[in-house]
Motif scaffolding. Sequence first.
Motif, mmCIF file in Angstrom:
data_model
loop_
_atom_site.group_PDB
_atom_site.id
_atom_site.type_symbol
_atom_site.label_atom_id
_atom_site.label_comp_id
_atom_site.label_asym_id
_atom_site.label_seq_id
_atom_site.Cartn_x
_atom_site.Cartn_y
_atom_site.Cartn_z
ATOM 1 N N VAL A 169 63.870 -25.085 2.178
ATOM 2 C CA VAL A 169 62.433 -25.278 2.311
ATOM 3 C C VAL A 169 62.131 -26.691 2.808
ATOM 4 O O VAL A 169 62.693 -27.671 2.314
ATOM 5 C CB VAL A 169 61.735 -25.028 0.955
ATOM 6 N N ARG A 170 61.244 -26.789 3.786
ATOM 7 C CA ARG A 170 60.957 -28.040 4.484
ATOM 8 C C ARG A 170 60.626 -29.182 3.530
ATOM 9 O O ARG A 170 61.182 -30.277 3.631
ATOM 10 C CB ARG A 170 59.795 -27.799 5.450
ATOM 11 N N GLN A 171 59.719 -28.963 2.582
ATOM 12 C CA GLN A 171 59.299 -30.044 1.698
ATOM 13 C C GLN A 171 60.422 -30.483 0.758
ATOM 14 O O GLN A 171 60.546 -31.662 0.433
ATOM 15 C CB GLN A 171 58.071 -29.616 0.889
ATOM 16 N N VAL A 172 61.246 -29.545 0.330
ATOM 17 C CA VAL A 172 62.383 -29.896 -0.531
ATOM 18 C C VAL A 172 63.402 -30.704 0.280
ATOM 19 O O VAL A 172 63.981 -31.674 -0.213
ATOM 20 C CB VAL A 172 63.031 -28.645 -1.140
ATOM 21 N N SER A 179 76.476 -52.881 -12.986
ATOM 22 C CA SER A 179 75.815 -53.236 -14.248
ATOM 23 C C SER A 179 74.725 -52.239 -14.639
ATOM 24 O O SER A 179 74.241 -52.266 -15.768
ATOM 25 C CB SER A 179 75.200 -54.636 -14.142
ATOM 26 N N ARG A 180 74.339 -51.370 -13.715
ATOM 27 C CA ARG A 180 73.314 -50.368 -14.039
ATOM 28 C C ARG A 180 73.975 -49.226 -14.803
ATOM 29 O O ARG A 180 74.821 -48.519 -14.269
ATOM 30 C CB ARG A 180 72.665 -49.830 -12.768
ATOM 31 N N LYS A 181 73.577 -49.042 -16.038
ATOM 32 C CA LYS A 181 74.232 -48.043 -16.887
ATOM 33 C C LYS A 181 73.325 -46.861 -17.242
ATOM 34 O O LYS A 181 73.818 -45.822 -17.683
ATOM 35 C CB LYS A 181 74.720 -48.691 -18.190
ATOM 36 N N ASP A 182 72.015 -47.032 -17.069
ATOM 37 C CA ASP A 182 71.114 -45.953 -17.478
ATOM 38 C C ASP A 182 71.022 -44.864 -16.412
ATOM 39 O O ASP A 182 71.403 -45.053 -15.255
ATOM 40 C CB ASP A 182 69.713 -46.501 -17.804
ATOM 41 N N VAL A 183 70.537 -43.701 -16.828
ATOM 42 C CA VAL A 183 70.318 -42.565 -15.927
ATOM 43 C C VAL A 183 68.841 -42.207 -15.985
ATOM 44 O O VAL A 183 68.274 -42.032 -17.079
ATOM 45 C CB VAL A 183 71.176 -41.341 -16.333
ATOM 46 N N LEU A 184 68.210 -42.107 -14.826
ATOM 47 C CA LEU A 184 66.787 -41.779 -14.774
ATOM 48 C C LEU A 184 66.593 -40.267 -14.782
ATOM 49 O O LEU A 184 67.160 -39.554 -13.940
ATOM 50 C CB LEU A 184 66.155 -42.381 -13.514
ATOM 51 N N PHE A 185 65.802 -39.782 -15.713
ATOM 52 C CA PHE A 185 65.426 -38.374 -15.773
ATOM 53 C C PHE A 185 63.959 -38.241 -15.366
ATOM 54 O O PHE A 185 63.103 -38.970 -15.883
ATOM 55 C CB PHE A 185 65.613 -37.822 -17.191
ATOM 56 N N ILE A 186 63.689 -37.344 -14.442
ATOM 57 C CA ILE A 186 62.315 -37.076 -14.000
ATOM 58 C C ILE A 186 62.035 -35.588 -14.186
ATOM 59 O O ILE A 186 62.812 -34.743 -13.716
ATOM 60 C CB ILE A 186 62.105 -37.461 -12.512
ATOM 61 N N ASP A 187 60.952 -35.279 -14.859
ATOM 62 C CA ASP A 187 60.537 -33.882 -15.010
ATOM 63 C C ASP A 187 59.327 -33.641 -14.110
ATOM 64 O O ASP A 187 58.186 -33.913 -14.478
ATOM 65 C CB ASP A 187 60.174 -33.572 -16.465
ATOM 66 N N ALA A 188 59.599 -33.161 -12.895
ATOM 67 C CA ALA A 188 58.528 -32.859 -11.933
ATOM 68 C C ALA A 188 58.266 -31.358 -11.864
ATOM 69 O O ALA A 188 57.713 -30.864 -10.885
ATOM 70 C CB ALA A 188 58.918 -33.392 -10.549
ATOM 71 N N SER A 189 58.639 -30.651 -12.935
ATOM 72 C CA SER A 189 58.555 -29.188 -12.906
ATOM 73 C C SER A 189 57.127 -28.660 -12.844
ATOM 74 O O SER A 189 56.905 -27.512 -12.452
ATOM 75 C CB SER A 189 59.263 -28.601 -14.131
ATOM 76 N N LYS A 190 56.163 -29.499 -13.232
ATOM 77 C CA LYS A 190 54.769 -29.043 -13.207
ATOM 78 C C LYS A 190 54.008 -29.607 -12.016
ATOM 79 O O LYS A 190 52.792 -29.392 -11.882
ATOM 80 C CB LYS A 190 54.070 -29.449 -14.518
ATOM 81 N N GLU A 191 54.718 -30.327 -11.146
ATOM 82 C CA GLU A 191 54.072 -30.979 -10.005
ATOM 83 C C GLU A 191 54.245 -30.132 -8.748
ATOM 84 O O GLU A 191 55.230 -30.243 -8.035
ATOM 85 C CB GLU A 191 54.667 -32.379 -9.790
ATOM 86 N N GLU A 238 54.701 -24.776 -3.683
ATOM 87 C CA GLU A 238 54.945 -25.788 -2.656
ATOM 88 C C GLU A 238 54.855 -27.190 -3.251
ATOM 89 O O GLU A 238 54.011 -27.460 -4.106
ATOM 90 C CB GLU A 238 53.905 -25.668 -1.533
ATOM 91 N N LEU A 239 55.726 -28.075 -2.775
ATOM 92 C CA LEU A 239 55.607 -29.495 -3.091
ATOM 93 C C LEU A 239 54.636 -30.123 -2.097
ATOM 94 O O LEU A 239 54.781 -29.943 -0.884
ATOM 95 C CB LEU A 239 56.964 -30.193 -2.975
ATOM 96 N N THR A 240 53.660 -30.854 -2.582
ATOM 97 C CA THR A 240 52.728 -31.532 -1.693
ATOM 98 C C THR A 240 53.276 -32.915 -1.334
ATOM 99 O O THR A 240 54.226 -33.408 -1.959
ATOM 100 C CB THR A 240 51.360 -31.703 -2.357
ATOM 101 N N ASP A 241 52.660 -33.561 -0.354
ATOM 102 C CA ASP A 241 53.056 -34.929 0.002
ATOM 103 C C ASP A 241 52.890 -35.863 -1.195
ATOM 104 O O ASP A 241 53.697 -36.778 -1.396
ATOM 105 C CB ASP A 241 52.207 -35.432 1.175
ATOM 106 N N GLU A 242 51.833 -35.610 -1.988
ATOM 107 C CA GLU A 242 51.587 -36.446 -3.180
ATOM 108 C C GLU A 242 52.693 -36.235 -4.216
ATOM 109 O O GLU A 242 53.152 -37.206 -4.847
ATOM 110 C CB GLU A 242 50.227 -36.117 -3.791
ATOM 111 N N ALA A 302 55.738 -38.078 -2.936
ATOM 112 C CA ALA A 302 55.553 -39.535 -3.043
ATOM 113 C C ALA A 302 55.727 -40.005 -4.482
ATOM 114 O O ALA A 302 56.334 -41.062 -4.731
ATOM 115 C CB ALA A 302 54.167 -39.921 -2.519
ATOM 116 N N GLN A 303 55.223 -39.244 -5.445
ATOM 117 C CA GLN A 303 55.345 -39.645 -6.853
ATOM 118 C C GLN A 303 56.800 -39.621 -7.311
ATOM 119 O O GLN A 303 57.259 -40.542 -7.992
ATOM 120 C CB GLN A 303 54.505 -38.736 -7.745
ATOM 121 N N ILE A 304 57.530 -38.578 -6.926
ATOM 122 C CA ILE A 304 58.949 -38.491 -7.311
ATOM 123 C C ILE A 304 59.733 -39.653 -6.707
ATOM 124 O O ILE A 304 60.506 -40.329 -7.403
ATOM 125 C CB ILE A 304 59.548 -37.145 -6.862
#
Length: 498
Positions: free
Chosen positions: A179-182, A392-404, A413-417, A420-422
């Motif tokens: 999918v294009r947006q993905v 030295s970077r040891k943390d892992v970033l978790f993002i829950d964009a499942s409702k976006e 569909e994922l929007t441009d907004e 951009a937020q992710i």
Amino acid sequence: MKYTQDEINNKLWAAADSSRTTVDGGVFKDYILSFLFYKYISDLHKKEKAKWQERYGDDKERIALKMNNARFRIPEGASFYDIYAQQNKDNIGEIINKALHAIEEANPNSLENLFLADFNSQALGDTMQKNKMLRHLIHDFYTLDLTDVDDDILGNSYMYLIQRFGSDAGKKAGEFFTVRQVARLLAKLAQPKPGDRICDPAMGSGSLLLWAGEEVEAQGSKDYALYGQEKTGSTYNLARMNMFLHGKDSARLEWGDTLNNPLLLENDQLMKFDVVVANPPFSLDKWGDKHLESDKYNRFHRGMPPASKGDYAFISHMVETAKAKSGRVAVIVPHGVLFRGGKEGVIRTALIKENLLDAVIGLPANLFTTTTIPVAILIFDRSREQGGPNASRKDVLFIDASKEFKPAKAQNELTDENIAQIVDTYTHRKEIAKYSHLATPQEIAENDFNLNIPRYVDTFEEEAPVDIKAVQAEITSLDAQLKEVEAQMQAYLKEILK
């Protein structure tokens, strides 16, 4: 004629749609996209020849010499316009095949074995049905003048057709279409930069590679190189045409099974890349584990993935082909990759302990034509390994964009907004309540190296407190109103029964 992007998109889809008849979209795409490329190179040839004729007049020898150095060579009698002149012949399918074969032979270093679509195939119906369809196709493309269409517009139209055919083909589309947006999101998260080698080991039609390249061009540079490998022959050829139509003739694409026969090699070793991106087939069964227990490239030193699920086979390959201490990997995976145990748990734990995992991003459900399940993006960064600039970077970033997402009729569909937020959250490694969290190695270890996103991002929404006294008062009021209505009803009934 100058076309806008929408005009040429609409014309091409109308030609595809009116010609197809009963042929399945997943099959017909090979014909329509081959025909688009055929018309494109024929128009290039026509434009180039007209330029030299204007300069050299009747000097056929000089014109032929110049044409021999053209980007694509088309032998006498093999152009689209030669086919157009013969469209009413009963063996038009054979004539098209012969012309395309002649073009392949005339361009052995670039177009060899490109046109795998058989225009005389029984898949197109009986002779009468097939000829009618091909004549429609020839006529519709004849009305399209591609001599003055630049690479961007034509290349975008090609990807537009792939997307339309992908939607039309449903689950069959997974082998050639992301999918294009993905694809845009993944390319941005991969953060390619000028000078990079960019690879997709499960490239499909090549669109993800092109999006990654576009990210470099957005930085004002065309200094990058594209590499890819694809197992399915017809899909591999879609990617080749996609590159040509976007002016990326130098892209190195290989046809073969990446896991069992990697072909992107250098000095008999796996080529190394700055950026590796992919949307590999989910949980591929029988991917070849038994043949790779003694893999000559040692890609599976963290463990052999299970025979019935090839997700970590692709991940292992991608990590091993990323440059040591600098390479980046961005890959789309099913959620099971985050938490399944057994052999996969062993590999996942090893990758985390090596400090390679940079981010886990959960996406909405129903984004793909191939599946309605939610998926995730994993980002591995080899600059975090010992000796790398980000060790030295040891943390892992978790993002829950499942409702976006934006709900749509067929799929979300994922929007441009949303994109951009992710990207902003990942780039700046932000912690946002109920959206993202930076997990320490200790947190992940305490969760037994399970990466299930809800373990790290709490999206629970508390309900507003209930005012019991107010609710009781409302119930009392409603009860009184009900009794009043019942009394009125009794009075009306008595009047009726008199």
